[in-house]
Design a protein around this motif. Structure first.
Motif, PDB file in Angstrom:
ATOM      1  N   UNK A   1       7.200  21.447   5.367  1.00  0.00           N
ATOM      2  CA  UNK A   1       6.903  20.631   6.542  1.00  0.00           C
ATOM      3  C   UNK A   1       6.148  19.376   6.142  1.00  0.00           C
ATOM      4  N   UNK A   2       6.347  18.362   6.924  1.00  0.00           N
ATOM      5  CA  UNK A   2       5.635  17.112   6.714  1.00  0.00           C
ATOM      6  C   UNK A   2       4.241  17.186   7.298  1.00  0.00           C
ATOM      7  N   UNK A   3       3.309  16.531   6.625  1.00  0.00           N
ATOM      8  CA  UNK A   3       1.975  16.303   7.161  1.00  0.00           C
ATOM      9  C   UNK A   3       1.980  14.848   7.643  1.00  0.00           C
ATOM     10  N   UNK A   4       2.129  14.623   8.954  1.00  0.00           N
ATOM     11  CA  UNK A   4       2.271  13.258   9.465  1.00  0.00           C
ATOM     12  C   UNK A   4       1.136  12.321   9.054  1.00  0.00           C
ATOM     13  N   UNK A   5      -0.088  12.799   9.050  1.00  0.00           N
ATOM     14  CA  UNK A   5      -1.209  11.941   8.661  1.00  0.00           C
ATOM     15  C   UNK A   5      -1.097  11.522   7.199  1.00  0.00           C
ATOM     16  N   UNK A   6      -0.751  12.475   6.353  1.00  0.00           N
ATOM     17  CA  UNK A   6      -0.598  12.186   4.924  1.00  0.00           C
ATOM     18  C   UNK A   6       0.558  11.212   4.701  1.00  0.00           C
ATOM     19  N   UNK A   7       1.678  11.435   5.381  1.00  0.00           N
ATOM     20  CA  UNK A   7       2.842  10.569   5.229  1.00  0.00           C
ATOM     21  C   UNK A   7       2.523   9.142   5.668  1.00  0.00           C
ATOM     22  N   UNK A   8       1.782   8.992   6.766  1.00  0.00           N
ATOM     23  CA  UNK A   8       1.399   7.650   7.237  1.00  0.00           C
ATOM     24  C   UNK A   8       0.511   6.955   6.213  1.00  0.00           C
ATOM     25  N   UNK A   9      -0.452   7.673   5.662  1.00  0.00           N
ATOM     26  CA  UNK A   9      -1.334   7.086   4.661  1.00  0.00           C
ATOM     27  C   UNK A   9      -0.547   6.651   3.435  1.00  0.00           C
ATOM     28  N   UNK A  10       0.381   7.487   2.996  1.00  0.00           N
ATOM     29  CA  UNK A  10       1.192   7.151   1.826  1.00  0.00           C
ATOM     30  C   UNK A  10       2.078   5.933   2.107  1.00  0.00           C
ATOM     31  N   UNK A  11       2.625   5.852   3.321  1.00  0.00           N
ATOM     32  CA  UNK A  11       3.461   4.714   3.664  1.00  0.00           C
ATOM     33  C   UNK A  11       2.651   3.429   3.648  1.00  0.00           C
ATOM     34  N   UNK A  12       1.455   3.464   4.196  1.00  0.00           N
ATOM     35  CA  UNK A  12       0.607   2.276   4.225  1.00  0.00           C
ATOM     36  C   UNK A  12       0.195   1.885   2.805  1.00  0.00           C
ATOM     37  N   UNK A  13      -0.096   2.852   1.963  1.00  0.00           N
ATOM     38  CA  UNK A  13      -0.416   2.550   0.564  1.00  0.00           C
ATOM     39  C   UNK A  13       0.783   1.902  -0.129  1.00  0.00           C
ATOM     40  N   UNK A  14       1.979   2.353   0.211  1.00  0.00           N
ATOM     41  CA  UNK A  14       3.185   1.749  -0.351  1.00  0.00           C
ATOM     42  C   UNK A  14       3.327   0.303   0.113  1.00  0.00           C
ATOM     43  N   UNK A  15       3.057   0.048   1.382  1.00  0.00           N
ATOM     44  CA  UNK A  15       3.110  -1.323   1.910  1.00  0.00           C
ATOM     45  C   UNK A  15       2.119  -2.202   1.157  1.00  0.00           C
ATOM     46  N   UNK A  16       0.908  -1.712   0.981  1.00  0.00           N
ATOM     47  CA  UNK A  16      -0.114  -2.480   0.253  1.00  0.00           C
ATOM     48  C   UNK A  16       0.337  -2.772  -1.177  1.00  0.00           C
ATOM     49  N   UNK A  17       0.882  -1.757  -1.842  1.00  0.00           N
ATOM     50  CA  UNK A  17       1.329  -1.904  -3.228  1.00  0.00           C
ATOM     51  C   UNK A  17       2.478  -2.909  -3.326  1.00  0.00           C
ATOM     52  N   UNK A  18       3.427  -2.825  -2.402  1.00  0.00           N
ATOM     53  CA  UNK A  18       4.549  -3.760  -2.413  1.00  0.00           C
ATOM     54  C   UNK A  18       4.079  -5.189  -2.172  1.00  0.00           C
ATOM     55  N   UNK A  19       3.111  -5.350  -1.293  1.00  0.00           N
ATOM     56  CA  UNK A  19       2.558  -6.686  -1.065  1.00  0.00           C
ATOM     57  C   UNK A  19       1.931  -7.227  -2.338  1.00  0.00           C
ATOM     58  N   UNK A  20       1.178  -6.385  -3.036  1.00  0.00           N
ATOM     59  CA  UNK A  20       0.565  -6.815  -4.296  1.00  0.00           C
ATOM     60  C   UNK A  20       1.635  -7.172  -5.321  1.00  0.00           C
ATOM     61  N   UNK A  21       2.665  -6.343  -5.431  1.00  0.00           N
ATOM     62  CA  UNK A  21       3.729  -6.590  -6.399  1.00  0.00           C
ATOM     63  C   UNK A  21       4.478  -7.881  -6.107  1.00  0.00           C
ATOM     64  N   UNK A  22       4.636  -8.166  -4.831  1.00  0.00           N
ATOM     65  CA  UNK A  22       5.386  -9.360  -4.426  1.00  0.00           C
ATOM     66  C   UNK A  22       4.479 -10.564  -4.235  1.00  0.00           C
ATOM     67  N   UNK A  23       3.184 -10.345  -4.470  1.00  0.00           N
ATOM     68  CA  UNK A  23       2.194 -11.406  -4.358  1.00  0.00           C
ATOM     69  C   UNK A  23       2.194 -12.064  -2.967  1.00  0.00           C
ATOM     70  N   UNK A  24       2.258 -11.204  -1.937  1.00  0.00           N
ATOM     71  CA  UNK A  24       2.156 -11.671  -0.557  1.00  0.00           C
ATOM     72  C   UNK A  24       1.066 -10.865   0.144  1.00  0.00           C
ATOM     73  N   UNK A  25       0.510 -11.432   1.179  1.00  0.00           N
ATOM     74  CA  UNK A  25      -0.500 -10.719   1.950  1.00  0.00           C
ATOM     75  C   UNK A  25       0.189  -9.861   3.002  1.00  0.00           C
ATOM     76  N   UNK A  26      -0.503  -8.840   3.497  1.00  0.00           N
ATOM     77  CA  UNK A  26       0.064  -8.067   4.603  1.00  0.00           C
ATOM     78  C   UNK A  26       0.385  -8.950   5.814  1.00  0.00           C
ATOM     79  N   UNK A  27      -0.400 -10.003   6.028  1.00  0.00           N
ATOM     80  CA  UNK A  27      -0.126 -10.894   7.162  1.00  0.00           C
ATOM     81  C   UNK A  27       1.190 -11.650   6.979  1.00  0.00           C
ATOM     82  N   UNK A  28       1.496 -12.055   5.756  1.00  0.00           N
ATOM     83  CA  UNK A  28       2.782 -12.700   5.482  1.00  0.00           C
ATOM     84  C   UNK A  28       3.910 -11.700   5.733  1.00  0.00           C
TER      85      UNK A  28
END
Length: 75
Positions: A1-28
């Protein structure tokens, strides 16, 4: 089973990491996804959980920025 809270945290961490990799801010990323900067701010700071539609918009934006970076480097 999925842990929705854990999955959301992991997704947001992925967004942050992708922004860093692409050298863009979350606002962009938010602007490219067509969501408000306040929405991305709440997500990144853990104050809210994303709606499915928001996740899909972010996925599209990440693919778009990835493709645009690839196109730019190819020329």
């Amino acid at each position: 089973m999925y842990d929705p809270d854990k999955e959301c945290k992991e997704m947001i961490e992925t967004v942050k990491r992708l922004c860093e990799q692409k050298n863009i801010t979350p606002h962009v990323l938010a602007k490219q996804a067509g969501i408000s900067t306040s929405t991305i701010s709440y997500l990144v700071n853990g104050k809210t959980k994303p709606q499915v539609y928001t996740v899909l918009l972010l996925c599209n934006a990440v693919s778009y920025t990835h493709l645009r970076a690839h196109e730019t480097s190819a020329h």
